[in-house]
Each structure stands twice: as structure tokens, then as C-alpha cells.
Design a protein around this motif. Structure first.
Motif: not given
Length: 131
Positions: A91-99
Motif C-alpha cells: 500500500l505504501l509503495i502504491a502511494h509513492g513510498a521511496d524504498l
């Protein structure tokens, strides 16, 4: 004779009292390399992630929570990786989380936190995302 009995009784009581008091000369120090339990300063968003409350995380994102804002020097993705919360990490990645962001103190990425905590599901997911 009376004085002797009283003296012996007082001596016995004193010995028992002092014998029950223990003093630790070298108390054990229980510290860890990475501190995760400073909940007073931890954001509500990251607390919800740590607890695995997917619905709360969704709601907070809808209300405008920044998925890259650090709390205690770590991003929400780092908390999701550390606590093996794959659905929340997706979910965080889908909303633009920078890994690729690194933590303030240790300079670790979310993947490194997953490795350190042996979060196998998260590691497998992160490896598939990198490909």
C-alpha cells in the motif's frame, strides 16, 4: 537469661532482615542496536503500521498522511519492513513510498531493516519489486 533470649532474638531478626536485602553489583544492561520502542515520539501513522492495522493506514493515507515522512528517523516503509507487514508495504509503495531512503541513525534502507529482523515475506516481496 531473659536478656540473652531477647539479644539472640534481635540478632536473629537482624540477620534475617539483612539477608533478604540483595544488592546487584553489576546489573545487566539490556540494550539493542536499533531502538524501536520510543512510542511517545513515534507518529500514529507508524504505530498503526507496526500493529499491522491496514484499514487505519489506508484511512490515514486518505486523510493526507505523507508516506515518506520520517518518524524517529525512519520512514513508514522501514517500519512495515521491520515488522513484516507486506500488505501495508504494498500500500505504501502504491502511494509513492521511496524504498531507497536511508534511516537517519543507522543509514539503513527498508530492505536492510527487513534483513536484520528476518522478515522473510517482506524480503521476498522487496526482492521481487527490485527486479
Amino acid at each position: 537469661m531473659k536478656k540473652t533470649i531477647i539479644t539472640v532474638a534481635l540478632a536473629f531478626i537482624s540477620c534475617v532482615t539483612f539477608a533478604n536485602n540483595t544488592y546487584e553489583v553489576n546489573p545487566e544492561k539490556t540494550t539493542s542496536e536499533v531502538s524501536w520502542e520510543q512510542s511517545a515520539d513515534l507518529s500514529s501513522f507508524c504505530k498503526a503500521i507496526m500493529k499491522g492495522n491496514l484499514e487505519m493506514v489506508k484511512q490515514l493515507i486518505e486523510f493526507g498522511e505523507d508516506v515518506n515522512e520520517k518518524s524517529l528517523g525512519k520512514t513508514p516503509a522501514m517500519y512495515a519492513a521491520r515488522y513484516n507487514k507486506v500488505d501495508i508495504l504494498r500500500l505504501l509503495i502504491a502511494h509513492g513510498a521511496d524504498l531507497s531512503t536511508k534511516s537517519d541513525g543507522e543509514k539503513y534502507t527498508a530492505k536492510k531493516f527487513a534483513e536484520l529482523s528476518k522478515a522473510t515475506e517482506t524480503l521476498a516481496f522487496l526482492n521481487s519489486v527490485e527486479k
